[in-house]
Motif scaffolding. Structure first.
Motif, mmCIF file in Angstrom:
data_model
loop_
_atom_site.group_PDB
_atom_site.id
_atom_site.type_symbol
_atom_site.label_atom_id
_atom_site.label_comp_id
_atom_site.label_asym_id
_atom_site.label_seq_id
_atom_site.Cartn_x
_atom_site.Cartn_y
_atom_site.Cartn_z
ATOM 1 N N GLU A 52 10.413 25.418 -23.503
ATOM 2 C CA GLU A 52 12.044 26.384 -23.813
ATOM 3 C C GLU A 52 13.201 25.276 -22.208
ATOM 4 O OE1 GLU A 52 15.265 28.589 -23.810
ATOM 5 O OE2 GLU A 52 13.885 28.385 -25.140
ATOM 6 N N GLU A 53 12.073 24.902 -21.018
ATOM 7 C CA GLU A 53 12.961 24.966 -19.726
ATOM 8 C C GLU A 53 13.445 23.360 -20.489
ATOM 9 O OE1 GLU A 53 14.345 24.413 -16.179
ATOM 10 O OE2 GLU A 53 13.343 26.535 -17.123
ATOM 11 N N LEU A 54 12.319 22.381 -20.695
ATOM 12 C CA LEU A 54 12.978 21.268 -21.348
ATOM 13 C C LEU A 54 13.933 21.043 -22.139
ATOM 14 C CD1 LEU A 54 9.176 19.905 -22.435
ATOM 15 C CD2 LEU A 54 11.109 18.748 -20.472
ATOM 16 N N CYS A 55 13.917 22.460 -23.108
ATOM 17 C CA CYS A 55 15.483 22.767 -24.110
ATOM 18 C C CYS A 55 16.418 22.600 -23.185
ATOM 19 C CB CYS A 55 15.655 23.425 -25.334
ATOM 20 S SG CYS A 55 16.748 23.583 -25.805
ATOM 21 N N LYS A 56 16.645 23.691 -21.990
ATOM 22 C CA LYS A 56 17.942 24.044 -21.035
ATOM 23 C C LYS A 56 18.721 22.933 -20.287
ATOM 24 C CE LYS A 56 16.185 28.563 -20.661
ATOM 25 N NZ LYS A 56 16.275 29.461 -18.947
ATOM 26 N N ILE A 57 16.979 22.054 -19.960
ATOM 27 C CA ILE A 57 17.398 20.749 -19.904
ATOM 28 C C ILE A 57 18.041 18.759 -20.499
ATOM 29 C CG2 ILE A 57 16.214 19.010 -18.122
ATOM 30 C CD1 ILE A 57 14.327 20.777 -16.760
ATOM 31 N N ILE A 58 17.320 19.282 -21.423
ATOM 32 C CA ILE A 58 17.384 17.723 -22.060
ATOM 33 C C ILE A 58 19.050 17.850 -23.183
ATOM 34 C CG2 ILE A 58 16.003 18.707 -24.545
ATOM 35 C CD1 ILE A 58 15.618 14.857 -22.497
ATOM 36 N N PHE A 59 19.196 19.173 -23.684
ATOM 37 C CA PHE A 59 20.344 19.322 -24.252
ATOM 38 C C PHE A 59 21.987 19.966 -23.702
ATOM 39 C CE2 PHE A 59 16.642 19.825 -27.743
ATOM 40 C CZ PHE A 59 16.891 19.128 -28.571
ATOM 41 N N THR A 60 22.461 19.198 -24.468
ATOM 42 C CA THR A 60 24.515 19.544 -23.913
ATOM 43 C C THR A 60 24.601 21.128 -24.432
ATOM 44 O OG1 THR A 60 25.286 18.819 -25.911
ATOM 45 C CG2 THR A 60 24.648 17.369 -24.311
ATOM 46 N N ASP A 61 25.270 21.385 -23.023
ATOM 47 C CA ASP A 61 25.811 22.907 -23.712
ATOM 48 C C ASP A 61 25.786 23.344 -25.128
ATOM 49 O OD1 ASP A 61 25.046 23.916 -20.932
ATOM 50 O OD2 ASP A 61 27.380 23.732 -20.554
ATOM 51 N N ASP A 62 26.618 22.795 -25.573
ATOM 52 C CA ASP A 62 27.072 22.226 -27.261
ATOM 53 C C ASP A 62 25.774 22.897 -27.664
ATOM 54 O OD1 ASP A 62 28.991 22.122 -29.289
ATOM 55 O OD2 ASP A 62 28.624 20.410 -29.374
ATOM 56 N N SER A 63 24.836 20.967 -27.866
ATOM 57 C CA SER A 63 23.998 21.182 -28.789
ATOM 58 C C SER A 63 23.056 22.643 -28.898
ATOM 59 C CB SER A 63 23.039 19.700 -28.178
ATOM 60 O OG SER A 63 23.782 19.056 -28.554
ATOM 61 N N LYS A 64 23.006 22.982 -27.245
ATOM 62 C CA LYS A 64 21.594 24.245 -26.950
ATOM 63 C C LYS A 64 22.437 25.474 -28.295
ATOM 64 C CE LYS A 64 21.521 24.090 -23.201
ATOM 65 N NZ LYS A 64 21.741 24.152 -21.226
ATOM 66 N N GLU A 65 24.040 25.161 -28.222
ATOM 67 C CA GLU A 65 24.193 26.512 -29.226
ATOM 68 C C GLU A 65 23.858 26.365 -30.485
ATOM 69 O OE1 GLU A 65 28.161 27.964 -29.019
ATOM 70 O OE2 GLU A 65 28.060 27.142 -26.868
ATOM 71 N N LYS A 66 24.409 25.113 -31.085
ATOM 72 C CA LYS A 66 23.808 24.732 -32.330
ATOM 73 C C LYS A 66 22.460 24.756 -32.808
ATOM 74 C CE LYS A 66 27.504 20.762 -32.952
ATOM 75 N NZ LYS A 66 27.430 19.412 -32.700
ATOM 76 N N LEU A 67 21.630 24.575 -31.506
ATOM 77 C CA LEU A 67 19.890 24.846 -32.208
ATOM 78 C C LEU A 67 19.772 26.459 -31.778
ATOM 79 C CD1 LEU A 67 17.522 23.103 -32.301
ATOM 80 C CD2 LEU A 67 17.436 23.364 -30.298
ATOM 81 N N SER A 68 19.717 26.771 -32.106
ATOM 82 C CA SER A 68 19.873 28.464 -31.458
ATOM 83 C C SER A 68 20.381 28.679 -32.748
ATOM 84 C CB SER A 68 20.944 29.388 -30.506
ATOM 85 O OG SER A 68 20.778 30.837 -29.895
ATOM 86 N N LYS A 69 21.506 28.048 -33.284
ATOM 87 C CA LYS A 69 21.676 28.689 -34.582
ATOM 88 C C LYS A 69 20.810 28.349 -36.106
ATOM 89 C CE LYS A 69 26.876 28.857 -33.470
ATOM 90 N NZ LYS A 69 28.366 28.848 -33.664
#
Length: 100
Positions: A52-69
């Protein structure tokens, strides 16, 4: 007078790398600052908290949203995050695994 050396043409000012999952592209924030944080968390057996911490760091905000969806299983989510880490760190294994 101090000496000045211009190293501009030795640097690679590239766009951030991206992972593609079906028709969705996830942009990776591969800045040196982020990669130093990531390398401090990477291990052979990452915990759920590490992923989870790696995800927060490695992806842009837009990509985090896409990944969550995408609503991935934890196993698939972990694979995506670790593939992003590999790609951002310059390891070509992500390309090999994509079949390209």
């Amino acid at each position: 007078m101090s000496k000045i050396i211009d190293i501009t043409n030795k640097l690679a000012f590239e766009d951030n790398p991206r992972l593609k999952i079906k028709d969705t592209e996830l942009e990776i924030d591969a800045t040196a600052e982020n990669m130093l944080k990531v390398m401090g968390l990477v291990s052979d057996r990452p915990t759920a908290k590490d992923v989870e911490e790696l995800c927060k760091i490695i992806f842009t905000d837009d990509s985090k949203e896409k990944l969550s969806k995408m609503k991935l299983s934890f196993s698939d989510y972990q694979k995506v995050v670790m593939a992003a880490v590999e790609l951002a760190s310059g390891n070509d294994d992500a390309d090999k695994n994509s079949g390209e």
